[in-house]
Enzyme design. Structure first.
Site, mmCIF file in Angstrom:
data_model
loop_
_atom_site.group_PDB
_atom_site.id
_atom_site.type_symbol
_atom_site.label_atom_id
_atom_site.label_comp_id
_atom_site.label_asym_id
_atom_site.label_seq_id
_atom_site.Cartn_x
_atom_site.Cartn_y
_atom_site.Cartn_z
ATOM 1 N N HIS A 146 64.492 -58.066 -103.531
ATOM 2 C CA HIS A 146 63.753 -59.073 -104.111
ATOM 3 C C HIS A 146 62.738 -59.862 -103.328
ATOM 4 O O HIS A 146 62.180 -60.920 -103.828
ATOM 5 C CB HIS A 146 64.893 -60.094 -104.590
ATOM 6 C CG HIS A 146 65.741 -60.933 -103.287
ATOM 7 N ND1 HIS A 146 66.089 -62.379 -103.284
ATOM 8 C CD2 HIS A 146 65.790 -60.517 -101.850
ATOM 9 C CE1 HIS A 146 66.511 -62.311 -102.072
ATOM 10 N NE2 HIS A 146 66.317 -61.393 -101.226
ATOM 11 N N HIS A 147 62.257 -59.300 -102.350
ATOM 12 C CA HIS A 147 61.101 -59.781 -101.824
ATOM 13 C C HIS A 147 59.687 -58.984 -101.891
ATOM 14 O O HIS A 147 58.743 -59.176 -101.601
ATOM 15 C CB HIS A 147 61.494 -59.680 -100.097
ATOM 16 C CG HIS A 147 62.276 -60.408 -99.465
ATOM 17 N ND1 HIS A 147 62.465 -61.905 -99.924
ATOM 18 C CD2 HIS A 147 63.368 -60.199 -98.777
ATOM 19 C CE1 HIS A 147 63.589 -62.504 -99.602
ATOM 20 N NE2 HIS A 147 64.255 -61.446 -98.572
ATOM 21 N N CYS A 148 59.983 -57.984 -102.923
ATOM 22 C CA CYS A 148 58.934 -57.211 -103.116
ATOM 23 C C CYS A 148 58.337 -57.561 -104.530
ATOM 24 O O CYS A 148 59.050 -57.731 -105.510
ATOM 25 C CB CYS A 148 59.307 -55.330 -103.148
ATOM 26 S SG CYS A 148 57.996 -54.591 -103.525
#
Length: 335
Positions: A146-148
């Site tokens: 979920h950080h990309c």
């Protein structure tokens, strides 16, 4: 964002007799001659859960679904060419993985031993989305990157599997999926999907996270429509109370056709990166609350494992899945 009108056509059921809607591949594991031990993430977490579930449910090998590796064409549905080209440079991959020694490793090795497993896990998230529509639930024993976002990786996340899953559902399941909710309960803010779906009225983001740790992305926060910013060392009672409030608030404002549940276990007490104090029992109750809320309304749930950096994480996830079955929230009738 308006979705195109479509004529209802019943799509072929993707279920295979004898299989559960749990997705896993041996290709998920990062193996790099021991270099993976420098990374806080347990590269074998999925394998440990797979073996434990087979024992708990008395499953034969082949009872889970296996994805195929994502192609460059499929990745381009979200990712920019410039970002994908940047992964050809070991320095960029090392920055994303947060393992500085990777900068000195030939890129073809990084592609095979690190990026390829990430492509398999991202493919698993997409497959789980399809299966959830047919079974009512699905679990990918990986993913949750979920950080990309479309043009930037980070926080161990090289591919935006949540964003890829969402656009795949909108593209190919138009008659069944027109509104999607992300329930992100990893300890970290889900800034990747928040950046990708800024101003999309068909994607609703619920995010509960530790506000004092990475990534502290104030721009991405603008996309959160329900959530809570928690302090370090938050305990079960506070966490579960906030979750119950956010779930009620979200459903009052938005009724999704499918839920993507990012079920990070880095909220566990003792996790070196999450810095929260949730017990194993708290994680199990969290998962039960999410599944019971949406499955009780007939809304399919796709569960992704996301972060979790303690040795206890795999056991807690296994126990949680067993608990979901005991509460009748996982239909195992296809077995």
């Amino acid at each position: 964002m308006d979705r195109p009108r479509c004529v209802w056509v019943r799509k072929a059921d993707a279920r295979v007799p004898g299989k559960l809607p749990i997705v896993y591949s041996k290709s998920y594991a990062v193996r790099f001659h021991g270099l993976e031990r420098l990374h806080p993430f347990n590269a074998a977490k999925g394998k440990h859960i797979y073996k434990a579930l087979c024992a708990e449910f008395s499953l034969a090998e082949g009872s889970f679904y296996e994805p195929e590796e994502l192609t460059k064409h499929q990745l381009r549905r979200i990712h920019t060419r410039q970002y994908l080209r940047s992964l050809r440079w070991s320095l960029n991959v090392a920055r994303i993985a947060e393992v500085s020694l990777m900068a000195f490793v030939p890129n073809n090795y990084l592609n095979h031993f690190y990026l390829r497993p990430m492509r398999f896990q991202a493919a698993g998230s997409i497959l789980a989305g399809k299966l959830a529509l047919d079974y009512g639930w699905a679990i990918n024993l990986g993913g949750g990157f979920h950080h990309c976002c479309s043009n930037r990786g980070g926080g161990f996340c090289a591919y935006a599997d949540i964003s890829l899953l969402i656009v795949r559902l909108f593209d190919q399941e138009q008659c069944r999926v027109r509104r999607i909710m992300i329930v992100d309960l990893d300890a970290h803010q889900g800034n990747g999907h928040e950046r990708d779906f800024s101003n999309w009225d068909t994607v609703y983001i619920l995010d509960i996270y530790n506000a004092l740790i990475y990534p502290r992305d104030n721009v991405a926060k603008l996309s959160i429509r329900s959530g809570a910013e928690l302090p370090n060392h938050t305990e079960d009672a506070t966490y579960l109370r906030q979750l119950g409030r956010c779930l009620m608030q979200s459903l009052a404002a938005f009724r999704p056709d499918v839920v993507i549940y990012n079920a990070g276990t880095d909220i566990l007490k003792g996790d070196p990166l999450g810095n929260m104090d949730i017990t194993a029992e708290g994680v199990i109750e969290r998962d039960r609350l999410v599944f019971s809320t949406f499955r009780g309304l007939g809304i399919p749930v796709v569960m992704l494992l996301s972060g979790g950096y303690t040795k206890a994480s795999a056991r807690v996830i296994t126990d949680s899945i067993v608990n979901l079955r005991q509460h009748g929230l996982l239909d195992l009738s296809p077995l």
